[in-house]
Write a protein that holds these residues in place. Structure first.
Motif, PDB file in Angstrom:
ATOM      1  N   GLU A   9       0.835  -1.200   0.000  1.00 41.83           N
ATOM      2  CA  GLU A   9       0.000   0.000   0.000  1.00 41.83           C
ATOM      3  C   GLU A   9       0.875   1.258   0.000  1.00 41.83           C
ATOM      4  OE1 GLU A   9      -3.441   2.102   2.799  1.00 41.83           O
ATOM      5  OE2 GLU A   9      -2.486   0.260   3.482  1.00 41.83           O
ATOM      6  N   GLY A  10       1.890   1.250   0.833  1.00 43.97           N
ATOM      7  CA  GLY A  10       2.786   2.395   0.907  1.00 43.97           C
ATOM      8  C   GLY A  10       3.589   2.581  -0.366  1.00 43.97           C
ATOM      9  N   TRP A  11       4.092   1.468  -0.920  1.00 44.75           N
ATOM     10  CA  TRP A  11       4.890   1.577  -2.136  1.00 44.75           C
ATOM     11  C   TRP A  11       4.058   2.111  -3.295  1.00 44.75           C
ATOM     12  CZ3 TRP A  11       9.363   2.688  -3.543  1.00 44.75           C
ATOM     13  CH2 TRP A  11       9.792   2.496  -4.850  1.00 44.75           C
ATOM     14  N   GLU A  12       2.797   1.745  -3.348  1.00 45.07           N
ATOM     15  CA  GLU A  12       1.912   2.260  -4.399  1.00 45.07           C
ATOM     16  C   GLU A  12       1.816   3.792  -4.323  1.00 45.07           C
ATOM     17  OE1 GLU A  12      -2.782   1.892  -5.350  1.00 45.07           O
ATOM     18  OE2 GLU A  12      -1.740  -0.006  -5.007  1.00 45.07           O
ATOM     19  N   GLU A  15       5.260   5.228  -5.372  1.00 49.73           N
ATOM     20  CA  GLU A  15       5.434   5.120  -6.826  1.00 49.73           C
ATOM     21  C   GLU A  15       4.699   6.238  -7.548  1.00 49.73           C
ATOM     22  OE1 GLU A  15       6.186   0.763  -8.656  1.00 49.73           O
ATOM     23  OE2 GLU A  15       4.209   1.054  -7.773  1.00 49.73           O
ATOM     24  N   GLU A  16       3.541   6.582  -7.036  1.00 50.77           N
ATOM     25  CA  GLU A  16       2.776   7.694  -7.617  1.00 50.77           C
ATOM     26  C   GLU A  16       3.611   8.980  -7.577  1.00 50.77           C
ATOM     27  OE1 GLU A  16      -0.539  10.459  -5.684  1.00 50.77           O
ATOM     28  OE2 GLU A  16      -1.245   8.393  -5.966  1.00 50.77           O
ATOM     29  N   GLY A  17       4.250   9.221  -6.441  1.00 53.10           N
ATOM     30  CA  GLY A  17       5.096  10.402  -6.303  1.00 53.10           C
ATOM     31  C   GLY A  17       6.303  10.364  -7.224  1.00 53.10           C
ATOM     32  N   ILE A  18       6.920   9.195  -7.351  1.00 52.38           N
ATOM     33  CA  ILE A  18       8.064   9.038  -8.254  1.00 52.38           C
ATOM     34  C   ILE A  18       7.628   9.326  -9.680  1.00 52.38           C
ATOM     35  CG2 ILE A  18       9.701   7.378  -9.239  1.00 52.38           C
ATOM     36  CD1 ILE A  18       9.668   5.979  -6.451  1.00 52.38           C
ATOM     37  N   ALA A  19       6.495   8.773 -10.082  1.00 51.90           N
ATOM     38  CA  ALA A  19       6.000   8.973 -11.451  1.00 51.90           C
ATOM     39  C   ALA A  19       5.733  10.450 -11.725  1.00 51.90           C
ATOM     40  CB  ALA A  19       4.736   8.144 -11.683  1.00 51.90           C
ATOM     41  N   LYS A  41       1.552  14.004   1.851  1.00 53.68           N
ATOM     42  CA  LYS A  41       1.092  12.640   1.592  1.00 53.68           C
ATOM     43  C   LYS A  41       2.279  11.683   1.434  1.00 53.68           C
ATOM     44  CE  LYS A  41      -1.390  10.064  -2.006  1.00 53.68           C
ATOM     45  NZ  LYS A  41      -2.141  10.223  -3.267  1.00 53.68           N
ATOM     46  N   TYR A  42       3.263  12.071   0.608  1.00 53.51           N
ATOM     47  CA  TYR A  42       4.409  11.192   0.352  1.00 53.51           C
ATOM     48  C   TYR A  42       5.317  11.103   1.573  1.00 53.51           C
ATOM     49  CZ  TYR A  42       2.617  11.891  -4.329  1.00 53.51           C
ATOM     50  OH  TYR A  42       1.793  11.967  -5.421  1.00 53.51           O
ATOM     51  N   TYR A  43       5.543  12.218   2.228  1.00 50.74           N
ATOM     52  CA  TYR A  43       6.382  12.222   3.419  1.00 50.74           C
ATOM     53  C   TYR A  43       5.754  11.364   4.521  1.00 50.74           C
ATOM     54  CZ  TYR A  43       9.034  13.765   7.450  1.00 50.74           C
ATOM     55  OH  TYR A  43       9.809  13.781   8.570  1.00 50.74           O
ATOM     56  N   THR A  44       4.469  11.556   4.754  1.00 48.92           N
ATOM     57  CA  THR A  44       3.773  10.800   5.795  1.00 48.92           C
ATOM     58  C   THR A  44       3.804   9.310   5.503  1.00 48.92           C
ATOM     59  OG1 THR A  44       2.343  12.678   6.259  1.00 48.92           O
ATOM     60  CG2 THR A  44       1.562  10.519   7.002  1.00 48.92           C
ATOM     61  N   CYS A  45       3.620   8.959   4.245  1.00 52.85           N
ATOM     62  CA  CYS A  45       3.656   7.551   3.855  1.00 52.85           C
ATOM     63  C   CYS A  45       5.023   6.936   4.170  1.00 52.85           C
ATOM     64  CB  CYS A  45       3.335   7.412   2.368  1.00 52.85           C
ATOM     65  SG  CYS A  45       3.439   5.721   1.770  1.00 52.85           S
ATOM     66  N   ALA A  46       6.090   7.601   3.742  1.00 53.64           N
ATOM     67  CA  ALA A  46       7.442   7.093   4.000  1.00 53.64           C
ATOM     68  C   ALA A  46       7.714   7.025   5.501  1.00 53.64           C
ATOM     69  CB  ALA A  46       8.468   7.973   3.296  1.00 53.64           C
ATOM     70  N   PHE A  47       7.291   8.031   6.220  1.00 60.45           N
ATOM     71  CA  PHE A  47       7.480   8.059   7.673  1.00 60.45           C
ATOM     72  C   PHE A  47       6.756   6.894   8.336  1.00 60.45           C
ATOM     73  CE2 PHE A  47       6.162   9.394  11.927  1.00 60.45           C
ATOM     74  CZ  PHE A  47       7.388   9.702  12.485  1.00 60.45           C
ATOM     75  N   ARG A  48       5.500   6.707   7.958  1.00 62.08           N
ATOM     76  CA  ARG A  48       4.706   5.622   8.554  1.00 62.08           C
ATOM     77  C   ARG A  48       5.325   4.262   8.266  1.00 62.08           C
ATOM     78  NH1 ARG A  48      -1.199   6.312   6.653  1.00 62.08           N
ATOM     79  NH2 ARG A  48      -1.490   4.435   7.895  1.00 62.08           N
ATOM     80  N   LEU A  49       5.865   4.069   7.065  1.00 64.40           N
ATOM     81  CA  LEU A  49       6.513   2.804   6.744  1.00 64.40           C
ATOM     82  C   LEU A  49       7.757   2.592   7.613  1.00 64.40           C
ATOM     83  CD1 LEU A  49       6.203   2.793   2.859  1.00 64.40           C
ATOM     84  CD2 LEU A  49       5.201   1.116   4.416  1.00 64.40           C
ATOM     85  N   GLY A  50       8.415   3.670   7.969  1.00 67.04           N
ATOM     86  CA  GLY A  50       9.650   3.563   8.734  1.00 67.04           C
ATOM     87  C   GLY A  50       9.492   3.407  10.230  1.00 67.04           C
ATOM     88  N   ILE A  51       8.328   3.712  10.787  1.00 64.38           N
ATOM     89  CA  ILE A  51       8.173   3.666  12.252  1.00 64.38           C
ATOM     90  C   ILE A  51       7.430   2.434  12.751  1.00 64.38           C
ATOM     91  CG2 ILE A  51       8.295   6.169  12.488  1.00 64.38           C
ATOM     92  CD1 ILE A  51       5.192   6.073  12.970  1.00 64.38           C
ATOM     93  N   VAL A  59      13.812  -1.800   2.541  1.00 66.31           N
ATOM     94  CA  VAL A  59      13.045  -2.303   1.394  1.00 66.31           C
ATOM     95  C   VAL A  59      12.649  -1.142   0.480  1.00 66.31           C
ATOM     96  CG1 VAL A  59      10.956  -3.531   0.684  1.00 66.31           C
ATOM     97  CG2 VAL A  59      12.176  -4.246   2.746  1.00 66.31           C
ATOM     98  N   ILE A  60      12.159  -0.061   1.075  1.00 66.14           N
ATOM     99  CA  ILE A  60      11.761   1.117   0.297  1.00 66.14           C
ATOM    100  C   ILE A  60      12.979   1.703  -0.411  1.00 66.14           C
ATOM    101  CG2 ILE A  60      10.901   3.493   0.476  1.00 66.14           C
ATOM    102  CD1 ILE A  60       8.725   1.353   0.587  1.00 66.14           C
ATOM    103  N   TYR A  61      14.104   1.786   0.295  1.00 68.47           N
ATOM    104  CA  TYR A  61      15.332   2.297  -0.325  1.00 68.47           C
ATOM    105  C   TYR A  61      15.705   1.457  -1.545  1.00 68.47           C
ATOM    106  CZ  TYR A  61      20.215   3.381  -1.111  1.00 68.47           C
ATOM    107  OH  TYR A  61      21.404   3.719  -1.711  1.00 68.47           O
ATOM    108  N   ASP A  62      15.681   0.138  -1.389  1.00 70.36           N
ATOM    109  CA  ASP A  62      16.036  -0.750  -2.503  1.00 70.36           C
ATOM    110  C   ASP A  62      15.070  -0.589  -3.675  1.00 70.36           C
ATOM    111  OD1 ASP A  62      18.211  -1.735  -1.103  1.00 70.36           O
ATOM    112  OD2 ASP A  62      17.150  -3.525  -0.385  1.00 70.36           O
TER     113      ASP A  62
END
Length: 106
Positions: A9-12, A15-19, A41-51, A59-62
């Protein structure tokens, strides 16, 4: 508030932000920044995945690294193909790409 988010869910979302960032780069529209809502939205998503109890940072970095490598590789492939064309064909291809890009914006 439930802070958990699945990796997929987070990667999706990321990916939207990357695109969007890549599209802006390709359109040479680097002045167009993410809105505060998008950035949050993107910052919160990355933060939530990390905590979470399982830290998805590595995994996200890779995945991010892989996505960027694919983008750079594809850009090199396009540049190689364009360099093989004669100037008239290259101009025609550029005009078609621009028209396609403009059609996507509407």
């Amino acid at each position: 508030m439930d802070e958990s988010i699945s990796l997929e869910e987070g990667w999706e979302i990321l990916e939207e932000g990357i695109a969007k960032a890549v599209a802006r780069f390709l359109e040479e529209d680097m002045q167009m920044r993410f809105s505060s809502v998008e950035y949050t939205k993107y910052y919160t998503c990355a933060f939530r995945l990390g905590i979470q109890s399982f830290n998805y940072c590595e995994v996200i970095y890779d995945r991010y690294k892989s996505a960027l490598e694919q983008i750079v590789t594809s850009m090199g492939t396009v540049a190689e193909k364009l360099s093989d064309l004669d100037p008239d064909d290259r101009n025609r291809e550029a005009a078609q790409s621009q028209a396609y890009g403009n059609a996507l914006k509407t």
